[in-house]
Design an enzyme around this catalytic site. Structure first.
Site, PDB file in Angstrom:
ATOM      1  N   SER A   1     100.399 -55.759  50.837  1.00 56.64           N
ATOM      2  CA  SER A   1      99.023 -55.377  50.506  1.00 56.64           C
ATOM      3  C   SER A   1      98.932 -55.037  49.034  1.00 56.64           C
ATOM      4  CB  SER A   1      98.616 -54.144  51.309  1.00 56.64           C
ATOM      5  OG  SER A   1      99.314 -53.003  50.828  1.00 56.64           O
ATOM      6  N   ASP A   2      97.737 -55.142  48.461  1.00 55.39           N
ATOM      7  CA  ASP A   2      97.542 -54.486  47.179  1.00 55.39           C
ATOM      8  C   ASP A   2      97.611 -52.981  47.457  1.00 55.39           C
ATOM      9  OD1 ASP A   2      97.147 -53.878  44.551  1.00 55.39           O
ATOM     10  OD2 ASP A   2      95.380 -55.144  44.291  1.00 55.39           O
ATOM     11  N   TRP A   3      97.852 -52.219  46.390  1.00 58.42           N
ATOM     12  CA  TRP A   3      98.142 -50.782  46.574  1.00 58.42           C
ATOM     13  C   TRP A   3      96.942 -50.033  47.178  1.00 58.42           C
ATOM     14  CZ3 TRP A   3     101.990 -53.438  45.870  1.00 58.42           C
ATOM     15  CH2 TRP A   3     103.261 -52.949  45.629  1.00 58.42           C
TER      16      TRP A   3
END
Ligand code: BGC
Length: 848
Positions: A225-227
């Site tokens: 995932s993106d953060w």
């Protein structure tokens, strides 16, 4: 062999119980994954990227190679250079103990306002995809994983965590997914899912993670995932999202175990995710599959066998793709040389009225003007930032190249607003008396948890804040350097409650940017507080800053704060008059203009394409004072250059990396040719830009232009930009001839061949570009589209044969599947999207 490895991995998955498996699917901390010693799995380290590798700490004591940003690399149009760039990134990753580089960024330049364009390659999907594939292959050849990001349609920053993109199938397939497809087909080991939604579903839950990514493209890697982009337990776990970052706390964890037990998420979905994580681990060398290693770790190899899978009696060879990993090693010197070479090869000469190149001895005297001449932007702001050991400014570069020339320097007009960090040379640590600043983390009772000497006044702690810290205290003795204005203001930039004392007296006590801001605000959009300070030079000023760690960012381990000076606001008119006088007295003038970190960065889109401050007035005044004025543009994306026809040469450096100054001197003095061609159209006026807005309406950003972005949209609108896609001048001249187009091969590709002759007096580079068009098509099409390209090098007077393969895909359009409209396509070849002297036709049947 691959099957054997896969079976072994499956056996390991089968030997873990549900809690163990779920534990692996959320990060151990902000940058690393969870280890499982029972199966010989160590933790893996992920790091930004993509123009250098930062490593787990954001710290001047552990510097990184700062390569030119993605737009500079893209402007080279040189896949060989992209491979060397990837190899250097892999070497940096190895040196820093990093397994996974969080790049390349391969979203498209849909609107020139996009805040992160410096970090992405181009407005064209083919150019983006080819560069991405070259970079990914090269990084991974060295056993380091690459992570094409952000999947997908993350082409803007406004409302970036929540915006929903609405677009049609053709735009999705032919434009935005295309570079991801190229990177995945090149073998990418990870893909990062984006923050935004597409068609109403956030990307970490989106069905696009399954189709086309896994089903059509055969992606067997890991979706990270993106953060903080994963916001749900069941919906994201039921999607093809594999790993939640950062950790250790997140929406999966114990809730996911419960959801599986309740039947809301099938355990098979968890197994598939863990299998992909182990596959990644095996690829980067984080999983030891040898029988001995498993037994040494107390793992019952018989248990694996009893699962009905292979008993791992024989050591298992690595998959073919990791066989004979290329050695990843690069010395500091080689890294810098590459940074310098890429910077020059990516510089785009847009205009040259005979001014450049200068003779190797240079003009006798040069006035070098502009804030960016002294403090250039070598990279874009945000998560891509690395901390280089040293940066070479244009002034440094010219002085080093021309030690005997008279070089005068003027900072021009203010560009960068906000806080400039105190330079190391003006700081003394009150505890050790060494140059620097003392940083102390304290708990709620004032006990010291960590005390360290920092050699910078711009500090970022990402996951390195000690547990239980309630306050960060910074102290230093500041003695302004001779060239610092006595009336400068002292202050801080950050987010949260901040107090500042000067010589023991409280001067600032405020809450900056509220408390509770979105993750990254302290880094991306910090607020500023400053006070005037009377520096009489009599003695050092003692500064103490106390930052209460109570905002959301701090809770996630992100603290960013800068202590420094804020420029006193002098009237630009005076600065412009002084700079013009200096230029008038010199043989030639160089003005370096650009964007600032407040106007162009991750975290927000640009609000205007105009250069910040009074830089346009500055250029006009200098050009009027000296007819030999070279303007150098230091921005990541397009800016408006209303005076472009009034200057004698115009050169783009992008964010040129830590060697920007040396590379600039190389180009000005003809030691290197400016090798760049525009990877994105540069407009003359904002009102002309066909696709401009990046602002969602009621949370939705509609890509209503469909397949027409970038040069496709400009051509369709019939509007002429300042400089077209693909344009750029070198120091020599070329002639293209003998265009021939083959019949389609069995795979549907077509070979285009021609001769490129260097007709000038210099050895040089040209980027030969091939475009397709379909004048009487029954379907909607771009006016023309890039279908292939090659970088060509030739000595003065020499001819070189050029061969460019146009893949079948370039003839296809999306209509529920990839289709070809049989018949005649026009093949045009030249040196920009509008400079196309040669054309021929290609006849293609439905079968390719
Ligand atoms: C960015 C990513 C980056 C991640 C980790 C996010 O905010 O969008 O590109 O890799 O942070 O720093």
């Amino acid at each position: 062999m691959l099957d054997t490895v896969d079976e072994a991995l499956r056996a390991l998955v089968g030997a873990l119980h549900l809690e163990q498996k779920v534990r692996l699917l959320t990060g151990a901390d902000i940058w690393s994954t969870v280890a499982e010693p029972a199966i010989g799995l160590r933790s893996m380290m992920l790091s930004d990227g993509p123009s250098g590798v930062r490593g787990p700490v954001w710290d001047e004591r552990d510097p990184s190679l700062n390569l030119p940003s993605a737009t500079a690399l893209a402007a080279t149009w040189d896949l060989g250079m992209a491979r060397r760039y990837g190899a250097a990134s892999a070497a940096e990753a190895k040196r820093k103990g990093v397994d996974v580089v969080l790049g390349p960024t391969i979203n498209l330049h849909r609107s020139p306002l996009g805040g992160r364009h410096f970090e992405a390659y181009s407005e064209d999907p083919l150019l983006t995809g080819e560069l991405a594939a070259a970079y990914v292959r090269s990084v991974q050849e060295h056993g380091i994983a690459a992570t094409p990001k952000h999947y997908v349609a993350n082409d803007f920053e406004t409302e970036r965590y929540t915006a929903d993109v609405e677009l049609d199938d053709r735009a999705l397939r032919e434009l935005y997914l295309a570079p991801f497809e190229a990177a995945v087909r090149a073998g990418a080991w990870l893909v990062m899912s984006a923050y935004n939604s597409v068609r109403g579903v956030t990307m970490s839950e989106n069905p696009l993670l399954t189709t086309p990514l896994r089903t059509e493209w055969g992606f067997d890697g890991l979706v990270v995932s993106d953060w903080v982009a994963v916001r749900s337990t069941e919906a994201s776990a039921n999607a093809d999202q594999d790993l939640v970052m950062p950790g250790p706390v997140g929406p999966w964890g114990p809730q996911l175990v419960t959801a599986v037990r309740a039947g809301a998420v099938p355990e098979a979905a968890i197994d598939a995710k863990v299998l992909r994580l182990l596959r990644l681990a095996q690829r980067v060398g984080a999983l030891d599959l040898s029988d001995t290693a498993l037994r040494d770790n107390g793992f019952d190899t018989a248990a694996i066998a009893s699962h009905g899978h292979v008993a791992m009696r024989e050591p298992i060879a690595p998959e073919p793709e990791t066989n004979g990993k290329a050695e990843a090693d690069i010395s500091d010197r080689e890294g810098r040389e590459l940074a310098r070479e890429v910077a020059a090869a990516g510089m785009v000469l847009l205009r040259n009225s005979g001014e450049l190149p200068w003779p190797s001895s240079g003009p006798g005297s040069i006035a070098v003007i502009g804030e960016a001449a002294i403090w250039p932007r070598t990279q874009g702001g945000g998560s891509a930032t690395v901390v280089p050991a040293e940066t070479i400014s244009p002034v440094d570069g010219l002085r080093a190249a021309l030690p005997d020339a008279s070089i005068t320097v003027h900072p021009g007009v203010p560009v960068q607003t906000g806080i400039h960090p105190l330079p190391l040379t003006s700081m003394t640590d009150p505890r050790t008396r060494e140059p620097g600043l003392r940083a102390r983390f304290l708990d709620a009772d004032g006990n010291e948890l960590l005390s360290e000497l920092r050699r910078a006044a711009q500090l970022v702690y990402l996951g390195t804040v000690p547990a239980g810290a309630a306050m960060l205290e910074l102290s230093t003795e500041y003695r302004p350097g001779a060239d610092e204005a006595a009336a400068a203001r002292l202050g801080v930039a950050g987010v949260g409650r901040i107090r500042m004392e000067i010589d023991g007296a409280a001067v600032i006590d405020t809450v900056l940017g509220g408390s509770g801001d979105a993750l990254g605000a302290a880094l991306l959009t910090p607020d500023v507080a400053s006070v005037p300070v009377a520096a009489d030079g009599a003695g050092p000023i003692s500064i103490t800053v106390r930052h209460q760690l109570e905002n959301d960012g701090a809770a996630l381990g992100l603290v960013a704060i800068t202590v420094g000076t804020e420029a006193a606001h002098t009237a630009p008119a005076d600065a412009i008059a002084d700079a013009a006088a200096l230029a008038g007295a010199a043989d030639a003038a160089v003005v370096v203009v650009g964007t600032s970190s407040q106007t162009e960065s991750e975290g927000f889109d640009r609000t205007t394409l105009a250069l910040p401050g009074a830089q346009d007035d500055l250029v006009r005044a200098v050009a009027a004072a000296n007819p030999r004025t070279v303007v150098v543009v230091n921005s990541g994306g397009p800016v408006l250059l209303p005076w472009r026809d009034e200057v004698s040469a115009l050169l783009l450096t992008w964010f040129g990396g830590q060697e920007i100054g040396h590379a600039l001197a190389d180009v000005l003095l003809g030691r290197a040719e400016p090798g760049g061609r525009l990877p994105t159209t540069w407009p003359a006026a904002e009102a002309d830009v066909p696709v401009l807005s990046t602002t969602p309406v009621d949370g939705v950003l509609r890509y209503t232009e469909g397949i027409h972005i970038g040069y496709r949209a400009w051509l369709r609108a019939g509007v002429t930009p300042a400089y077209p896609f693909g344009h750029g001048l070198g120091y020599t001249t070329w002639e293209l001839a003998d265009l021939a187009v083959s019949a389609p091969a069995a795979d549907g590709s077509v070979e285009v061949s021609l001769t490129a002759r260097n007709t000038g007096a210099w050895a040089g580079k040209q980027v030969v570009q091939v475009y397709l068009s379909r004048p009487d098509s029954v379907i909607e099409r771009p006016v023309r589209w890039l279908a292939g390209f090659a970088t060509v090098f030739a000595e003065a007077g020499a001819s070189v044969p050029v061969r460019i393969t146009v893949p079948r895909r370039s003839f296809e359009h999306w209509d529920g599947g990839w289709r070809i409209e049989p018949g005649e396509f026009t093949v045009s070849a030249g040196t920009s999207v509008v400079e196309l002297p040669l054309s021929a036709s290609a006849v293609v049947g439905a079968g390719g």
